[in-house]
Structures are given as C-alpha cells and as structure tokens.
Write a protein that holds these residues in place. Structure first.
Motif, mmCIF file in Angstrom:
data_model
loop_
_atom_site.group_PDB
_atom_site.id
_atom_site.type_symbol
_atom_site.label_atom_id
_atom_site.label_comp_id
_atom_site.label_asym_id
_atom_site.label_seq_id
_atom_site.Cartn_x
_atom_site.Cartn_y
_atom_site.Cartn_z
ATOM 1 N N UNK A 98 69.947 -15.797 67.153
ATOM 2 C CA UNK A 98 69.164 -17.149 66.602
ATOM 3 C C UNK A 98 67.456 -16.474 66.855
ATOM 4 N N UNK A 99 67.197 -16.116 68.007
ATOM 5 C CA UNK A 99 65.997 -15.583 68.364
ATOM 6 C C UNK A 99 65.372 -14.622 67.377
ATOM 7 N N UNK A 117 61.773 -13.166 62.980
ATOM 8 C CA UNK A 117 61.636 -12.279 61.565
ATOM 9 C C UNK A 117 60.993 -13.408 60.444
ATOM 10 N N UNK A 118 61.204 -14.577 60.761
ATOM 11 C CA UNK A 118 60.726 -15.657 59.711
ATOM 12 C C UNK A 118 59.358 -15.727 59.826
ATOM 13 N N UNK A 121 53.972 -17.221 68.060
ATOM 14 C CA UNK A 121 54.066 -15.951 69.070
ATOM 15 C C UNK A 121 55.463 -15.495 68.809
ATOM 16 N N UNK A 122 55.386 -14.312 69.309
ATOM 17 C CA UNK A 122 57.164 -13.776 69.497
ATOM 18 C C UNK A 122 57.722 -14.787 70.314
ATOM 19 N N UNK A 123 58.924 -15.369 69.991
ATOM 20 C CA UNK A 123 59.966 -15.847 70.875
ATOM 21 C C UNK A 123 60.675 -15.173 71.944
ATOM 22 N N UNK A 152 56.183 -24.605 70.444
ATOM 23 C CA UNK A 152 55.029 -25.260 71.189
ATOM 24 C C UNK A 152 55.132 -24.613 72.499
ATOM 25 N N UNK A 153 56.359 -24.636 73.118
ATOM 26 C CA UNK A 153 56.466 -23.929 74.434
ATOM 27 C C UNK A 153 56.038 -22.358 74.358
ATOM 28 N N UNK A 154 56.514 -21.967 73.461
ATOM 29 C CA UNK A 154 56.159 -20.544 73.369
ATOM 30 C C UNK A 154 54.660 -20.306 73.391
ATOM 31 N N UNK A 155 53.946 -21.077 72.721
ATOM 32 C CA UNK A 155 52.307 -20.918 72.643
ATOM 33 C C UNK A 155 51.807 -21.205 73.979
ATOM 34 N N UNK A 156 52.135 -22.186 74.684
ATOM 35 C CA UNK A 156 51.625 -22.622 75.825
ATOM 36 C C UNK A 156 52.092 -21.480 76.913
#
Length: 455
Positions: free
Chosen positions: A264-265, A270-271, A279-281, A345-349
């Motif tokens: 899933x990640x 890729x989306x 950002x990259x998850x 949002x978690x990834x950005x922060x």
C-alpha cells in the motif's frame, strides 16, 4: 581604546542559567558586530550569543560545559571608544563557572614541566585553571596563554618522553594533526600552560627529524582520554538515568507482517496528484495513525505519570514524540495532535520536524509536550530492542528493522516482509495484559492497513 563586557543575555523561556556548549572565538580574535561568539543550551534548545560590537577578545569567562547564570559576564572585548567599563572602576568580574578557584600550576622538580592541578572536592572547573581573572592582568596586556615556556618558570627537557600512562595535554585539533602525521604526543614537549602542546611544538618536533616522529603500527597505546559530558549528551544522560531509576519497565515484543502495508505504501508513493506536493511516505505515519486508533480504545496509554504527586495525567490529545538521532545526539521532536492529522499530514509534519532537528533549529516547543513516543533505528533497528520510556510518559513503541522471512501459511513457506515491534511500558500504571492488548491492536491495524483509514 576601551573595554566592553558582554554578559549572558536572557535567552527567554524563563530560564535562570544555561550551559555553555561551544565557543566560536578565542582570546586574541578580532570580531565584528553580530558575529557569533558562543552557543548555550537550555533544555535541549541551543541559542547563539552574538557580539553587539566590534572588538578584540581579551577574556573568556567560562569553559565548555560550565553552567552560567543569566547576567553573568562571559566575554571581555577591547573596543574603539569608551566601551561600557568606566576607566578606573574596580574590576569585579569573576569567572562564571560554578566552582571554586584553584592555585596556578607549579613546576615539577627536575624536568621543569608544570604539573596539572590536582582535582579534589574543592577544585575549580577548567575555566578557573586556564582563564585569568581580569584584575590579574594589565588592561594593555593580552590575556592569551603564555607561549615559549611553561607558566610558573622552568623549561621542559627537550624531547623527554612523558612517563608511561601520563596523558599529554593537547586540544582536539592538535591530536588530529598528530594522528595524521603519525606522531606520538607523549614524545612531544609542550610549551603552553601546564605543558599543553601547541601547534609550534608539533612543528618543532617534526623539524628535529623523522626518527622520533613516526609511531610503529604495533606500538602500545596507553593513553586515556577524558571526555567531559556536556550539552545535549549530558541532558540525555540525566533523562535516561531518571527514567531507568524511577520507572519499572516491562518490554513486550511482537512480530508484525507488514507485506500488505508495504504494498500500500509503495502504491501511494507512486500516486501523483496535480498541484499537490506530497512527501514520500515512510512506515511511521501509518504507525502513528494505528497508535491513535489503539489509544482511542485504551486512553490510559496516552498519559504522563507524576510519580511524586501520585497522579496520572491522561491526555485527550495524542502528541507523539519521534526519537531522532542527530549529529549532536538524540532529540525527540513532537508531532502535536496526531489524532487530528491524516497520513499525509503526519508525513509532512514528520519531515518538517526531522529537518529542524537535524539543522539544530527546532524550538523548545517542538521538542517538548509528547504524551507517547516512537523510537526507530531504521535499517539498524536489530531484531529486538528494549526501549527506555521517555519520562514521565508511560509507554514507548520501538520499531525494529524490516526483513523478508519465510512464513508458513499452512501448506508451504512463503516470503513475507516481517518486522518486530519492541515496546516498553511503565509497569506501575500499565499491566502486562493491557500492554499486550495495545500492541495486538496495533498489529491488527498494520497487518490490515485498510482498517487504518476506516473511521
């Protein structure tokens, strides 16, 4: 010409003192207005101290590692004009380090090299050994260390090696230069205070010929280097000592199949969305969201325990600390209100806080206020760990490295991406059963990642 005394300014946040962690200047340097003189640390936040004027450094009032009170003098400059010290006024500036003075080193008999001061319960900090008081030197005289001989009189015997096991006095720069040149510093005579080795001593040693300069590859090394624990490393040591001395830890390790989560990640990374910068998850945002859902079922895990008052402060907001390794040590930036943030949002922060931590620009607010913590060593995570709880929290989730392992599906072994979670809990307030239920809930969410997105 006049003199200008710089005192440690109020660095804010209501602190009364700060630890000196870095000098950017030395005695004799010429500095410009706004040039950074030093850096001090208060509760993991590092603050730079600039010079308000142009001038020449005459005196430094503390050594690295000293605790300095707000308003204490730390630098004395020679400046054009009158400065801020009145002519003829009594010089009452003392060293700011919290220690007692010690006598100047006296020369040894025979060799003539001064011995280092002996430490006892009343000995001074390094600053009182190497930094002269202002009233001891004329205003027109440089306060830089003596050169060309040993303080207190006498000269060292040329080329005489130090006794076996005695540590040469030298700065890190001198040690690095000697290492690169293959020089045994025990064979070098120091001309600085207390026999401290200077750059010119290295040059003189090399000029005498290569026969003494090189150390054989199999030479015994009896040196012992004393490294003072200062700054962030000292604060980490204090925090870990407090946590381990007060919190009875229970550690629970569980194996997680993250194959579906990794698929899933990869698909989400890729989306591409037009106009959206994402950002990259990594795995961490998914773990954060899984923790939020698990905490909704067990809010007692999202708490701070005031063990002195005997009160558990159970928080509604989920503030997740992310233990991050930086060049200067471990810090814990905090993602506030993870319960109100989605995956992206978690990834950005996370990315923003990680960059602030690496660059040393993270604020005190960004490094405090966590209610539960994640610790991860990434690819270095090992098979299992025993994380230390971030006091006064009651739980910490540890992420171990991911690896492909053969897993029996009932008929055959198939390759699966597996990862362990090593989590510690405060056994005074969290029972083993509750800890297991919490980790098993996270396991279910990570192994079936679609559930993370179901409200």
């Amino acid at each position: 010409m006049g003199e200008y005394v710089i005192k440690l300014p109020d660095v804010g946040e209501g602190v009364a003192e700060a630890e000196l962690v870095e000098w950017q200047v030395k005695v004799g340097d010429l500095v410009r207005e706004d040039a950074v003189l030093a850096a001090v640390m208060t509760d993991k936040a590092t603050v730079e101290i600039p010079s308000p004027v142009d001038g020449e450094i005459l005196w430094l009032g503390a050594e690295i590692g000293d605790t300095v009170a707000i308003g204490s003098p730390i630098v004395r400059l020679k400046v054009a004009g009158d400065g801020n010290v009145k002519a003829g006024a009594p010089q009452d500036i003392e060293l700011v380090a919290k220690s007692n003075p010690t006598p100047n080193p006296s020369p040894q008999g025979g060799g003539g090299r001064a011995s280092a001061p002996k430490a006892d319960s009343k000995s001074a900090s390094p600053s009182s050994r190497h930094s002269p008081r202002i009233e001891d030197a004329p205003a027109t005289e440089s306060l830089s260390p003596l050169r060309g001989g040993v303080r207190g009189g006498g000269t060292a015997a040329a080329g005489a090696p130090r006794p076996e096991g005695e540590k040469p006095l030298a700065s890190p720069a001198i040690r690095l230069r000697a290492k690169e040149a293959g020089i045994d510093l025990r064979q070098v005579t120091g001309s600085g205070p207390a026999g401290r080795i200077q750059h010119e001593d290295i040059e003189a040693f090399l000029a005498r010929g290569p026969q003494l300069a090189k150390v054989s590859g199999l030479a015994r090394n009896e040196t012992i280097e004393d490294i003072k624990v200062i700054g962030l490393r000292r604060k980490i040591a204090e925090k870990m000592t407090l946590a381990k001395s007060r919190i009875p830890h229970i550690t629970y390790v569980e194996e997680i199949d993250v194959t579906a989560l990794e698929d899933l990640r990869a698909a989400l990374n890729k989306e591409q969305r037009s106009g959206a910068e994402r950002p990259k998850l990594t795995l961490l945002p998914f773990l954060m969201r899984a923790m939020v859902k698990a905490i909704a079922d067990q809010p007692n895990l999202n708490a701070l325990f005031d063990d002195e008052a005997g009160i558990i402060h159970q928080h509604g907001g989920v503030h997740i600390g992310i233990a991050a390794q930086t060049s200067s040590g471990l810090v814990v930036p905090v993602v506030k209100h993870a319960e109100a943030r989605g995956i992206w949002d978690c990834a950005v922060e996370l990315n923003r806080l990680a960059e602030a931590a690496r660059s040393g620009t993270a604020t005190r607010d960004e490094l405090s206020g966590s209610t539960i913590t994640i610790t991860s060593l990434g690819a270095m995570g090992g098979v299992a760990t025993t994380p230390v709880i971030n006091h006064p929290e009651v739980a910490i989730i540890g992420v171990n490295k991911m690896m492909v392992r053969p897993v029996w599906d009932g008929t055959q072994f198939i390759p699966r991406k597996m990862m362990n979670l090593s989590s510690s809990f405060d056994h005074r307030v969290i029972d083993g059963w509750d800890a297991a239920v919490f980790v098993q809930r996270i396991k279910t969410l990570l192994e079936t990642p679609a559930l993370i997105f179901v409200d």
